[in-house]
Design a protein around this motif. Structure first.
Motif, mmCIF file in Angstrom:
data_model
loop_
_atom_site.group_PDB
_atom_site.id
_atom_site.type_symbol
_atom_site.label_atom_id
_atom_site.label_comp_id
_atom_site.label_asym_id
_atom_site.label_seq_id
_atom_site.Cartn_x
_atom_site.Cartn_y
_atom_site.Cartn_z
ATOM 1 N N ASP A 1 0.834 -1.202 0.000
ATOM 2 C CA ASP A 1 0.000 0.000 0.000
ATOM 3 C C ASP A 1 0.870 1.254 0.000
ATOM 4 O OD1 ASP A 1 -2.900 0.959 0.382
ATOM 5 O OD2 ASP A 1 -1.829 2.040 1.968
ATOM 6 N N THR A 2 1.880 1.270 0.861
ATOM 7 C CA THR A 2 2.774 2.427 0.950
ATOM 8 C C THR A 2 3.525 2.643 -0.358
ATOM 9 O OG1 THR A 2 3.060 2.096 3.323
ATOM 10 C CG2 THR A 2 4.739 3.405 2.200
ATOM 11 N N TYR A 3 4.023 1.545 -0.943
ATOM 12 C CA TYR A 3 4.768 1.655 -2.200
ATOM 13 C C TYR A 3 3.905 2.254 -3.313
ATOM 14 C CZ TYR A 3 6.490 0.230 -6.745
ATOM 15 O OH TYR A 3 6.868 0.243 -8.071
ATOM 16 N N LEU A 4 2.698 1.762 -3.449
ATOM 17 C CA LEU A 4 1.830 2.256 -4.522
ATOM 18 C C LEU A 4 1.489 3.728 -4.318
ATOM 19 C CD1 LEU A 4 -0.565 -0.812 -4.932
ATOM 20 C CD2 LEU A 4 1.199 -0.080 -6.534
ATOM 21 N N ARG A 5 1.224 4.118 -3.086
ATOM 22 C CA ARG A 5 0.877 5.525 -2.830
ATOM 23 C C ARG A 5 2.056 6.446 -3.083
ATOM 24 N NH1 ARG A 5 -4.102 5.627 -0.807
ATOM 25 N NH2 ARG A 5 -4.910 3.671 0.067
ATOM 26 N N LYS A 6 3.254 5.970 -2.821
ATOM 27 C CA LYS A 6 4.445 6.786 -3.109
ATOM 28 C C LYS A 6 4.572 7.047 -4.609
ATOM 29 C CE LYS A 6 7.381 5.682 0.868
ATOM 30 N NZ LYS A 6 8.627 5.014 1.324
ATOM 31 N N ARG A 7 4.022 6.155 -5.398
ATOM 32 C CA ARG A 7 4.050 6.341 -6.864
ATOM 33 C C ARG A 7 2.769 7.008 -7.354
ATOM 34 N NH1 ARG A 7 6.384 1.347 -10.321
ATOM 35 N NH2 ARG A 7 5.772 2.862 -11.915
ATOM 36 N N ASP A 8 2.003 7.579 -6.430
ATOM 37 C CA ASP A 8 0.742 8.258 -6.771
ATOM 38 C C ASP A 8 -0.253 7.317 -7.462
ATOM 39 O OD1 ASP A 8 1.470 10.709 -5.694
ATOM 40 O OD2 ASP A 8 2.530 11.285 -7.529
ATOM 41 N N ILE A 9 -0.225 6.080 -7.055
ATOM 42 C CA ILE A 9 -1.185 5.092 -7.547
ATOM 43 C C ILE A 9 -2.146 4.785 -6.406
ATOM 44 C CG2 ILE A 9 -1.489 2.747 -8.456
ATOM 45 C CD1 ILE A 9 1.513 2.933 -9.313
ATOM 46 N N ILE A 10 -3.439 4.925 -6.650
ATOM 47 C CA ILE A 10 -4.433 4.688 -5.605
ATOM 48 C C ILE A 10 -4.797 3.209 -5.583
ATOM 49 C CG2 ILE A 10 -6.765 5.202 -4.801
ATOM 50 C CD1 ILE A 10 -6.515 7.915 -6.186
ATOM 51 N N PRO A 11 -4.496 2.508 -4.490
ATOM 52 C CA PRO A 11 -4.881 1.090 -4.410
ATOM 53 C C PRO A 11 -6.250 0.926 -3.753
ATOM 54 C CG PRO A 11 -3.360 1.600 -2.645
ATOM 55 C CD PRO A 11 -3.621 2.898 -3.366
ATOM 56 N N GLU A 12 -7.054 0.059 -4.306
ATOM 57 C CA GLU A 12 -8.299 -0.330 -3.643
ATOM 58 C C GLU A 12 -8.167 -1.801 -3.265
ATOM 59 O OE1 GLU A 12 -13.116 -0.239 -4.208
ATOM 60 O OE2 GLU A 12 -11.833 1.348 -4.934
ATOM 61 N N TRP A 13 -8.403 -2.095 -1.993
ATOM 62 C CA TRP A 13 -8.105 -3.414 -1.459
ATOM 63 C C TRP A 13 -9.363 -4.257 -1.289
ATOM 64 C CZ3 TRP A 13 -3.201 -5.272 -0.439
ATOM 65 C CH2 TRP A 13 -2.166 -4.343 -0.542
ATOM 66 N N LYS A 14 -9.264 -5.502 -1.730
ATOM 67 C CA LYS A 14 -10.327 -6.498 -1.529
ATOM 68 C C LYS A 14 -9.654 -7.787 -1.108
ATOM 69 C CE LYS A 14 -11.920 -6.054 -5.727
ATOM 70 N NZ LYS A 14 -11.325 -4.776 -6.143
ATOM 71 N N SER A 15 -9.888 -8.218 0.107
ATOM 72 C CA SER A 15 -9.238 -9.427 0.614
ATOM 73 C C SER A 15 -10.192 -10.617 0.584
ATOM 74 C CB SER A 15 -8.756 -9.200 2.053
ATOM 75 O OG SER A 15 -7.769 -8.191 2.083
ATOM 76 N N PHE A 16 -9.607 -11.786 0.315
ATOM 77 C CA PHE A 16 -10.376 -13.037 0.248
ATOM 78 C C PHE A 16 -9.649 -14.077 1.087
ATOM 79 C CE2 PHE A 16 -11.111 -10.650 -3.591
ATOM 80 C CZ PHE A 16 -12.488 -10.724 -3.779
ATOM 81 N N LEU A 17 -10.371 -14.656 2.035
ATOM 82 C CA LEU A 17 -9.774 -15.619 2.958
ATOM 83 C C LEU A 17 -10.459 -16.969 2.813
ATOM 84 C CD1 LEU A 17 -7.924 -16.346 5.360
ATOM 85 C CD2 LEU A 17 -9.702 -15.432 6.886
ATOM 86 N N LEU A 18 -9.707 -17.970 2.270
ATOM 87 C CA LEU A 18 -10.202 -19.350 2.252
ATOM 88 C C LEU A 18 -9.807 -19.948 3.594
ATOM 89 C CD1 LEU A 18 -10.170 -18.587 -0.797
ATOM 90 C CD2 LEU A 18 -9.673 -20.982 -1.276
ATOM 91 N N LEU A 19 -10.767 -19.982 4.500
ATOM 92 C CA LEU A 19 -10.497 -20.251 5.905
ATOM 93 C C LEU A 19 -10.718 -21.719 6.253
ATOM 94 C CD1 LEU A 19 -9.811 -18.839 8.646
ATOM 95 C CD2 LEU A 19 -12.295 -18.647 8.995
#
Length: 618
Positions: A118-136
């Motif tokens: 997340d930090t890396y992408l924002r430093k490059r002015d790229i907006i990340p949208e996060w969607k997590s998937f957990l096979l539990l």
């Protein structure tokens, strides 16, 4: 699964192609961070992704282990698509989807890894949208650790621009306790992720799965997908298995076994005898000179055996004939619909052997021995010896088939035949069971609808009338029984299975996809009819959520229906939303009528609602 069945399985899967408009057209680049994936699971995930998305380069798979250089891999993937100018609206926004197989990965480093990306992408002015998937895997102690990690990461990432969606949780058991195939879980992950980057459904999906800071306890949701498309693997393997079992269980024939095949076996031997016109000639007997009268009869018989009866004089010659008789007899026996038990009753049964050994016609014509040339003065005694030898020889030739059959039925070749036949039947049974196992496994993946006017229901009755097919099949079984080593057995089995496959090919490929969906539409012509409701109920059963929730009865859901408006199944699902457990639906019309899909997404729930995590309540 045998190598041959595996090869057929792969070939059928490769047929599953669709027109370009039958895939999702996404608008954003998606990065999947894979935690705990084996190489095989990664390949499956990539294969399933390519079945859904139109642009294969619009997503990237990255193995997200701590020592794996995750940020470097993200950078390389992003730069590659940037330089390649992939067809998406913008690269200033990227969707990042961690996908975790919990029992094979460590939760302790998860927050640090996603936080670093997340930090890396924002430093490059790229907006990340996060969607997590957990096979539990809820039974393991690590399950609670992963729920902690997902909670921390979701809250942490939601404070940034772009933000985070709630975490989608899926397990390998559905709400009713039945197992869910991993491929279906992975397909659901992909469909949720991709629908969120499709222009027509982006806003709706985003609202439904987005994290709501005003209700921080509602961190989770679940989902399930039902793809309705031509289940070609199931259909072709079902045809193959049905055809095999139908050919094996042939009805018993009313007539006796036709033993005239012995004439064909001996035809080559007959052709090598001295001939005159279309007849076997006995004239060469006169070429045996009288010489010493005391050994003349012996020399005459030696000549006859050497020039007329050599095909039954040596053990090697008889062995070759017995082998051919065994193969031909078994094929006739199979054609008569008789089994191993009946075959065993023939062993040592002299009455039956006598009946089977009768040959109605020898299949050969023998000219009479001409009169001894008058100019050659020979004693009547000598001429009588010629004539008696000719009569003996003629009888030997005409009864050779009968005697060979009698000797065969008393030989080890026949004694071993029941065991060989049983072995062949067991090989066929194993092949049928292998096909059945494929069908059972595919039922966990395919949505198989009961269709009106399904051609497969009539197919077996029609194909079984193919006499040529029956003859080739019987020949393969006979060859299989007579095979002497594993290599020959495998070759015959492969040839037989390939025969079944070639005859069983039906609805397949891109043309078959549309044909199948037309059958689905025809079945759903009346939205309130029993056939239509049956289709909706089948799809509804496939959409049962893959997780046990304590307060399941109050859990809401929304359905996303993706398919052609021209297919009447669309109307059936919209008008019978209760059949697919939907409190509302969103339509995503598809231009082509080659496939259909329904995504069911739950409303939000809290961690405490998850049943039995690590042996304890959530």
């Amino acid at each position: 699964m045998s190598p041959k069945l595996q090869a057929i399985y792969s070939e059928i899967e490769d047929m599953r192609s669709f027109a370009d408009e039958s895939y999702l057209a996404t608008s954003y680049f998606v990065i999947f961070l894979l935690f705990g994936f084996s190489a095989e699971q990664r390949r499956t995930f990539e294969t399933e992704a390519k079945k859904i998305i139109a642009k294969a380069r619009a997503f990237a798979l990255i193995d997200a282990e701590p020592e794996g250089g995750v940020i470097a891999a993200v950078e390389a993937a992003y730069d590659s698509v940037s330089e390649g100018h992939i067809d998406v609206e913008t690269l200033n926004e990227v969707h990042v989807c961690p996908v975790i197989i919990s029992e094979k990965s460590d939760a302790s480093a998860f927050c640090a890894i996603v936080g670093g990306v997340d930090t890396y992408l924002r430093k490059r002015d790229i907006i990340p949208e996060w969607k997590s998937f957990l096979l539990l895997e809820t039974k393991t102690e690590a399950a609670a650790d992963w729920l902690d990690a997902m909670t921390d990461a979701t809250i942490q990432l939601s404070d940034n621009a772009g933000g985070s969606c709630r975490c989608c949780i899926l397990t390998r058991q559905d709400e009713n306790g039945f197992s869910v195939a991993e491929e279906r879980l992975l397909s659901t992950v992909l469909f949720v992720a991709f629908l969120h980057v499709v222009r027509d459904t982006r806003e709706s999906v985003g609202r439904h799965i987005g994290y709501d800071k005003s209700r921080p306890e509602l961190l989770f949701y679940t989902a399930q997908t039902a793809f309705v498309e031509n289940p070609i693997v199931t259909r072709i393997f079902t045809r193959m298995k049905t055809l095999l079992e139908t050919l094996i269980d042939r009805p018993r024939a009313a007539e006796r076994i036709d033993m005239k095949f012995i004439q064909d076996i001996l035809k080559d031997s007959y052709s090598k005898m001295p001939r005159e016109g279309g007849f076997v000639s006995l004239l060469p007997l006169y070429s045996v000179m009288s010489g010493e009268i005391n050994d003349f009869s012996r020399r005459l018989k030696d000549f006859a055996e050497a020039h007329y009866l050599s095909f039954i004089q040596t053990d090697e010659a008889r062995s070759e004939i017995y082998s051919r008789i065994a193969s031909e007899f078994l094929q006739k026996y199979i054609r008569a619909g008789l089994g191993v038990d009946e075959l065993k009753t023939l062993v040592g049964n002299e009455e039956e052997i006598a009946g089977l050994s009768k040959v109605q016609a020898a299949g050969i014509s023998i000219a009479e021995l001409p009169a001894y040339p008058a100019k050659n003065n020979q004693s009547p005694e000598l001429i009588e010896k010629y004539e008696r030898c000719a009569a003996w020889l003629k009888n030997e030739i005409l009864t050779a088939g009968k005697r060979l059959l009698e000797d065969f039925f008393r030989s080890d070749y026949f004694m071993k035949l029941p065991k060989k036949y049983r072995s062949a039947q067991e090989q066929l049974k194993n092949a049928a069971e292998g096909m059945g196992e494929v069908i059972r496994q595919r039922k966990k993946l395919d949505i198989t609808l009961r269709l009106e006017n399904d051609p497969d229901e009539k197919w077996t009755n029609e194909i079984i009338k193919d006499d040529e097919l029956t003859e080739v099949f019987i020949k393969h079984i006979g060859n299989l029984a007579m095979a002497e080593n594993d290599l020959d057995i495998d070759a015959e089995l492969s040839a037989l299975v390939d025969l079944l496959y070639q005859k069983s090919k039906g609805l397949s490929g891109s043309g078959g996809a549309a044909t199948y969906m037309e059958l689905v539409s025809y079945t759903c012509v009346d939205p309130t009819g029993s056939a239509s409701l049956g289709c909706a109920e089948t799809i509804g059963k496939a959409l049962v959520f893959p997780i046990k929730i304590n307060n399941y009865d109050v859990l809401g859901s929304r359905a996303y229906i993706w398919g052609s408006r021209e297919n009447r199944l669309f109307d059936v699902l919209e008008k019978n939303s209760q059949k697919i457990h939907s409190g509302g639906s969103v339509s995503l019309p598809l231009k082509s009528n080659e496939r259909f899909a329904v995504l069911r997404v739950s409303s939000a729930f809290a961690r405490k609602d998850i049943s039995r995590v690590g042996g304890k309540e959530g």
